[in-house]
Motif scaffolding. Structure first.
Motif, PDB file in Angstrom:
ATOM      1  N   GLY A   1     119.224  45.273  34.852  1.00  9.65           N
ATOM      2  CA  GLY A   1     117.855  45.463  34.400  1.00  9.65           C
ATOM      3  C   GLY A   1     117.413  44.680  33.191  1.00  9.65           C
ATOM      4  O   GLY A   1     116.373  44.980  32.613  1.00  9.65           O
ATOM      5  N   ALA A   2     118.165  43.665  32.773  1.00 11.98           N
ATOM      6  CA  ALA A   2     117.769  42.874  31.605  1.00 11.98           C
ATOM      7  C   ALA A   2     116.505  42.069  31.899  1.00 11.98           C
ATOM      8  O   ALA A   2     116.100  41.907  33.059  1.00 11.98           O
ATOM      9  N   SER A   3     115.870  41.546  30.849  1.00  8.80           N
ATOM     10  CA  SER A   3     114.575  40.888  30.992  1.00  8.80           C
ATOM     11  C   SER A   3     114.632  39.663  31.903  1.00  8.80           C
ATOM     12  O   SER A   3     113.692  39.370  32.627  1.00  8.80           O
ATOM     13  N   ASN A   4     115.751  38.940  31.880  1.00  9.69           N
ATOM     14  CA  ASN A   4     115.888  37.762  32.736  1.00  9.69           C
ATOM     15  C   ASN A   4     117.018  37.952  33.750  1.00  9.69           C
ATOM     16  O   ASN A   4     117.574  36.996  34.259  1.00  9.69           O
ATOM     17  N   GLY A   5     117.357  39.220  34.001  1.00 10.13           N
ATOM     18  CA  GLY A   5     118.365  39.526  34.998  1.00 10.13           C
ATOM     19  C   GLY A   5     119.748  39.822  34.448  1.00 10.13           C
ATOM     20  O   GLY A   5     120.510  40.571  35.054  1.00 10.13           O
ATOM     21  N   TYR A   6     120.096  39.243  33.285  1.00 13.24           N
ATOM     22  CA  TYR A   6     121.443  39.405  32.747  1.00 13.24           C
ATOM     23  C   TYR A   6     121.405  39.643  31.239  1.00 13.24           C
ATOM     24  O   TYR A   6     120.499  39.172  30.555  1.00 13.24           O
ATOM     25  N   TRP A   7     122.404  40.375  30.743  1.00 15.55           N
ATOM     26  CA  TRP A   7     122.587  40.520  29.305  1.00 15.55           C
ATOM     27  C   TRP A   7     124.063  40.369  28.991  1.00 15.55           C
ATOM     28  O   TRP A   7     124.909  40.472  29.873  1.00 15.55           O
ATOM     29  N   VAL A   8     124.366  40.080  27.725  1.00 17.87           N
ATOM     30  CA  VAL A   8     125.741  39.791  27.307  1.00 17.87           C
ATOM     31  C   VAL A   8     126.272  40.947  26.468  1.00 17.87           C
ATOM     32  O   VAL A   8     125.662  41.330  25.471  1.00 17.87           O
ATOM     33  N   LYS A   9     127.424  41.475  26.865  1.00 20.24           N
ATOM     34  CA  LYS A   9     128.094  42.531  26.118  1.00 20.24           C
ATOM     35  C   LYS A   9     129.278  41.918  25.384  1.00 20.24           C
ATOM     36  O   LYS A   9     130.123  41.259  25.993  1.00 20.24           O
ATOM     37  N   VAL A  10     129.334  42.124  24.066  1.00 17.58           N
ATOM     38  CA  VAL A  10     130.353  41.506  23.216  1.00 17.58           C
ATOM     39  C   VAL A  10     131.244  42.613  22.641  1.00 17.58           C
ATOM     40  O   VAL A  10     130.749  43.661  22.222  1.00 17.58           O
TER      41      VAL A  10
END
Length: 204
Positions: A13-22
């Motif tokens: 569900g991120a704004s551009n499809g993907y998000w990064v988990k660090v």
């Protein structure tokens, strides 16, 4: 990334499809993103992040200078939020570093979640409006996008928890709820077609 720090890419569900988990190991660990800004201007700087129950608190620095207040990424309910770091003049290549500084006492971890870095020219800042969601204990409200330009449409979705049903949806205190908004599974979907101000959303 700092030595020993790992990351994963998620697509829920991120704004551009993907998000990064660090996944930092200790306070002082960091992650860096390099941005190339083609046009010289004074920009408002925003960090879009995925909040959650295992998040830490991070400090943004740009080219080794700190900007904004520390971002507490902890929330008991996961969701997408945005933090402003103020305005600054930018042009060309710049390094955005997010350093782990602490964690909320309610958090059970130190990880970070990044959705986007957004730069808005200062003259356009007043034309961007926020969607402020007051979450209900009986379900979850989401908005796409969370920041809208003047005249842009915003899609609101209210998903009830098990054994609950949606009985109202209010925007800036005015009810827009109707039976036609209900999907078969009880979810309510409403599109606000023409944003002209900040939006406050509640559901019951």
């Amino acid at each position: 990334l700092s030595e020993g720090v790992t990351n994963e890419v998620w697509n829920d569900g991120a704004s551009n499809g993907y998000w990064v988990k660090v996944f930092p190991n200790e306070v002082g660990d960091f992650v860096e993103f390099t941005l190339n800004v083609p046009n010289k201007a004074k920009y408002q700087v925003y960090t879009g992040y995925r909040a959650g129950g295992t998040r830490g608190t991070v400090q943004l620095s740009i080219d080794n200078e700190e900007y904004g207040t520390p971002i507490d990424m902890y929330r008991s309910n996961a969701g997408y939020l945005e933090a402003s770091a103020g305005t600054l003049n930018l042009e060309g290549k710049h390094t955005f570093r997010y350093t782990l500084t602490d964690k909320n006492t309610g958090s059970t971890g130190f990880d970070m979640g990044f959705d986007y870095i957004k730069l808005i020219p200062e003259e356009e800042v007043n034309e961007i409006y926020s969607v402020n969601i007051n979450q209900s204990v009986g379900g979850k409200i989401t908005a796409n996008p969370m920041k809208a330009e003047k005249g842009q449409e915003v899609k609101l979705t209210v998903t009830p928890n098990s054994m609950y049903k949606v009985t109202d949806l209010c925007i800036n205190g005015n009810s827009v709820f109707g039976a036609s908004l209900l999907d078969a599974d009880g979810t309510v979907t409403y599109t606000l077609p023409d944003v002209q101000s900040d939006i406050n959303v509640t559901a019951g």
